[in-house]
Enzyme design. Sequence first.
Site, PDB file in Angstrom:
ATOM      1  N   LYS A 216      -6.801  71.343  18.875  1.00  0.00           N
ATOM      2  CA  LYS A 216      -8.261  71.266  18.794  1.00  0.00           C
ATOM      3  C   LYS A 216      -8.949  71.633  20.104  1.00  0.00           C
ATOM      4  O   LYS A 216      -8.353  71.587  21.174  1.00  0.00           O
ATOM      5  CB  LYS A 216      -8.676  69.887  18.280  1.00  0.00           C
ATOM      6  CG  LYS A 216      -8.346  69.775  16.785  1.00  0.00           C
ATOM      7  CD  LYS A 216      -8.861  68.525  16.124  1.00  0.00           C
ATOM      8  CE  LYS A 216      -8.579  68.580  14.628  1.00  0.00           C
ATOM      9  NZ  LYS A 216      -8.964  67.317  13.938  1.00  0.00           N
ATOM     10  N   ARG A 256      -0.866  64.772  12.415  1.00  0.00           N
ATOM     11  CA  ARG A 256      -1.077  66.017  11.662  1.00  0.00           C
ATOM     12  C   ARG A 256      -1.024  67.148  12.671  1.00  0.00           C
ATOM     13  O   ARG A 256      -1.866  67.241  13.564  1.00  0.00           O
ATOM     14  CB  ARG A 256      -2.428  65.976  10.959  1.00  0.00           C
ATOM     15  CG  ARG A 256      -2.744  67.215  10.135  1.00  0.00           C
ATOM     16  CD  ARG A 256      -4.081  67.090   9.437  1.00  0.00           C
ATOM     17  NE  ARG A 256      -4.378  68.276   8.660  1.00  0.00           N
ATOM     18  CZ  ARG A 256      -4.896  69.406   9.185  1.00  0.00           C
ATOM     19  NH1 ARG A 256      -5.147  69.456  10.510  1.00  0.00           N
ATOM     20  NH2 ARG A 256      -5.145  70.445   8.423  1.00  0.00           N
TER      21      ARG A 256
HETATM   22  N1  LIG Z   1      -6.783  63.962   7.967  1.00  0.00           N
HETATM   23  C1  LIG Z   1      -7.170  65.015   8.723  1.00  0.00           C
HETATM   24  N2  LIG Z   1      -7.335  66.229   8.136  1.00  0.00           N
HETATM   25  C2  LIG Z   1      -7.758  67.297   8.874  1.00  0.00           C
HETATM   26  N3  LIG Z   1      -7.950  68.492   8.281  1.00  0.00           N
HETATM   27  C3  LIG Z   1      -8.373  69.562   9.019  1.00  0.00           C
HETATM   28  C4  LIG Z   1      -8.602  69.415  10.387  1.00  0.00           C
HETATM   29  C5  LIG Z   1      -9.093  70.594  11.178  1.00  0.00           C
HETATM   30  O1  LIG Z   1      -8.018  71.198  11.798  1.00  0.00           O
HETATM   31  P1  LIG Z   1      -7.310  72.523  11.192  1.00  0.00           P
HETATM   32  O2  LIG Z   1      -8.431  73.502  11.007  1.00  0.00           O
HETATM   33  O3  LIG Z   1      -6.349  72.901  12.233  1.00  0.00           O
HETATM   34  O4  LIG Z   1      -6.667  72.177   9.916  1.00  0.00           O
HETATM   35  N4  LIG Z   1      -8.413  68.232  11.022  1.00  0.00           N
HETATM   36  C6  LIG Z   1      -7.995  67.148  10.271  1.00  0.00           C
HETATM   37  C7  LIG Z   1      -7.788  65.846  10.874  1.00  0.00           C
HETATM   38  O5  LIG Z   1      -7.983  65.634  12.085  1.00  0.00           O
HETATM   39  N5  LIG Z   1      -7.386  64.836  10.055  1.00  0.00           N
END
Ligand SMILES: Nc1nc2ncc(COP(=O)(O)O)nc2c(=O)[nH]1
Length: 280
Positions: A216, A256
């Site tokens: 991030k 994650r």
């Molecule tokens: N539970 C959860 N789900 C998520 N989905 C997408 C993203 C955005 O990141 P990405 O675009 O790399 O998927 N961050 C989260 C998060 O911090 N927690």
Amino acid sequence: MTDLVRAPAPVVMGVLNVTPDSFSDGGRYADVGAAVAHGVRLRDEGAGLVDVGGESTRPGAERVDPETEVARVVPVIRELAGAGVPVSIDTTRARVAAAALAAGAVVVNDVSGGLADPDMARVVADAGCPWVLMHWRGHSRRMTELAAYDDVVADVRAELGQRVEAALAAGVAADRIVIDPGLGFAKTAAHNWQLSARLPELLELGYPLLFGASRKSYLGLLLAGPDGVPRPTGGRGSATVATSLLAVAAGAWGVRVHDVRATVDALAVWQATGRPRLAP
Ligand SMILES: Nc1nc2ncc(COP(=O)(O)O)nc2c(=O)[nH]1
């Protein structure tokens, strides 16, 4: 249903975005075959869940219609589930979650914590599946307005508590709930670091916590060069492993991440060292 929430922590949730515009891997897995191959690879590297997302959650990202989101995720989920890969669906839409569960997904990962779609709680309650409730303040580009807190940790804890109460009232079983601070969602870099440093205060809610820092932008800011240019997403892997490991040591149930192998390796070291805990 896989009782992942009762699985021995820590769970590594591998990210599989089947979107053209996700911030760090957008477009790479838009093809079903490539996506399935990557999902199997993540499982083989040690991911306990592969998180399939069909709509970018990046602030300000163009929304896609539900039909498009379903068309993106269902073929991939069906093949991954058929290959024995435990899948979570990353969606804020009840209709997409229902289609994903029917295709074999076993966890609903809802970045809106149930706020975006009033039908989501019913879908989850009917399915009896684990539900990740992430802290969220809406689909919006207006980050600064949304990122107004008195004490970000206390406020996130209170708002997550409200989401949990709403889920319980809708008939979702308590042992199916996972909370998530929502790093980067209506939060500044400083907010993200405060949440990372005070996870035990969120854990006092009494639910497993999923921590999602992977690649991030606040990590990019931390690692900016002397010229002030943030580290690009591809260079944030070590910081992601470090912050994920610290979150697990503070009591997080799962992390994650995009880079599953590096994370699994770091957690193996943590386990071999006797699973040391950070003092709250
Ligand atoms: N539970 C959860 N789900 C998520 N989905 C997408 C993203 C955005 O990141 P990405 O675009 O790399 O998927 N961050 C989260 C998060 O911090 N927690």
